[in-house]
Write an enzyme that holds these catalytic residues in place. Sequence first.
Site, PDB file in Angstrom:
ATOM      1  N   LYS A 118       0.834  -1.192   0.000  1.00  0.00           N
ATOM      2  CA  LYS A 118       0.000   0.000   0.000  1.00  0.00           C
ATOM      3  C   LYS A 118       0.883   1.263   0.000  1.00  0.00           C
ATOM      4  CE  LYS A 118      -3.935  -2.298   0.154  1.00  0.00           C
ATOM      5  NZ  LYS A 118      -3.743  -3.749   0.257  1.00  0.00           N
TER       6      LYS A 118
HETATM    7  C1  LIG Z   1      -4.910  -4.773   0.926  1.00  0.00           C
HETATM    8  C2  LIG Z   1      -6.379  -4.872   1.047  1.00  0.00           C
HETATM    9  C3  LIG Z   1      -7.001  -5.449   2.167  1.00  0.00           C
HETATM   10  C4  LIG Z   1      -6.241  -6.158   3.248  1.00  0.00           C
HETATM   11  O1  LIG Z   1      -5.294  -5.390   3.876  1.00  0.00           O
HETATM   12  P1  LIG Z   1      -4.301  -6.067   4.953  1.00  0.00           P
HETATM   13  O2  LIG Z   1      -3.749  -4.880   5.670  1.00  0.00           O
HETATM   14  O3  LIG Z   1      -3.269  -6.815   4.164  1.00  0.00           O
HETATM   15  O4  LIG Z   1      -5.113  -6.935   5.832  1.00  0.00           O
HETATM   16  C5  LIG Z   1      -8.377  -5.413   2.250  1.00  0.00           C
HETATM   17  N1  LIG Z   1      -9.120  -4.865   1.276  1.00  0.00           N
HETATM   18  C6  LIG Z   1      -8.564  -4.334   0.178  1.00  0.00           C
HETATM   19  C7  LIG Z   1      -9.445  -3.724  -0.868  1.00  0.00           C
HETATM   20  C8  LIG Z   1      -7.183  -4.331   0.018  1.00  0.00           C
HETATM   21  O5  LIG Z   1      -6.636  -3.814  -1.083  1.00  0.00           O
END
Ligand SMILES: *Cc1c(COP(=O)(O)O)cnc(C)c1O
Length: 385
Positions: A186
């Site tokens: 992210k």
């Molecule tokens: C990355 C992501 C998640 C999960 O995030 P984590 O921090 O890895 O648990 C959930 N929803 C979406 C849309 C994502 O892109």
Amino acid sequence: MTTPIRIPFNKPCIAGAELSYVAQAISGGHASGDGPFTKKAERLMQDAFGAHRVLLTTSCTAALELAALLCDLGPGDEVIMPSFTFVSTANAVVLRGAKPVFVDVRADTHNLDERLIERAITPRTKAIFPVHYAGVPCEMDEIMSIAHRHGLMVVEDAAQGVNARYKGRPLGTIGQLGCYSFHETKNFSCGEGGALVVNDPALTQRAEILREKGTNRSQFLRGQVDKYTWTDVGSSYVPSDMLAAYLLGQLENMDRITARRGAICDSYARALAPLAQRGLIGLPWTPPDCTPNHHMFYVLARDIAERTALIAHLRAAGILSVFHYVPLHSAPFAGTIGVPRTELPVTDDTSARLLRLPLYFDLTDAEVTEVAARIRDFYETREAA
Ligand SMILES: *Cc1c(COP(=O)(O)O)cnc(C)c1O
């Protein structure tokens, strides 16, 4: 022999004081959760986004689980969400015994199609979980007004939407609850991490309790109660202060990181515009009134075979590109939890054609130019053939 990867899809970055903050978190004597760095990171987001309360969690998955608990979801309840999303959006609901109801996405943003929500509402519907795909906002005015008319909760899966805005409002702060991710892939990261944004003050106290293993420890530490005890269900959703320290270093550089990602997206868009004008590829689109956070840059190939060939062409040049999502409504697990076999044509089409290009803070201009050049020669070779 396969070509080594020279341009990965993603790379973690150090944008500021991350390393010294992590050292301070360890040597300062408070490495477990809710220490000084957690408080600073939460406050930074509360101030930057005008959020009522931000609670760091171990992941966005954990934040979504907390949100599902706060929605009081249980067996028989239904939650409207896109199928074109990460599994965690749906698992949070399924873990409570409730059922995800998958609705198709818009072809322009790949976000939950607000025009299809109302017909999916039944007497069992309890919430809507919109996902801001690629950090591009869903049509939140319309979604909030539908939710209001039908008395539904709105939980924004803003995993990809940190520091993006819809009509001036930061994503994650519009529904009753919002969920952020600080996973390595992210924009702002601490390896694995997340946050729950509590926008309805009535939910704050229970959110703190569920996050602290079902105890009133947060109130106890503030001196609001004289003992700390078991008051509700809950789990261990509090991240270590070392991770909060890493995250704080990133959040302090939020605008610089966003600006660099924006410059990379602009370069990709300029270099690939001629292919888009000739109808060979599709490119990302942001609605007016929205400030994107440049989470993702993707191209849409004309079909799955062309995308597969393009991935191989880039891989042969040492460039890693990736696709997602395998739609949840047609995944093997969906059948076992009684998700009806619906047709979601835009979801299926997007899923077959979308390809994400390398995008990270330290990606150089020369690398962006090279990725775009390899995509251009892929299409030139095809057209010549
Ligand atoms: C990355 C992501 C998640 C999960 O995030 P984590 O921090 O890895 O648990 C959930 N929803 C979406 C849309 C994502 O892109």
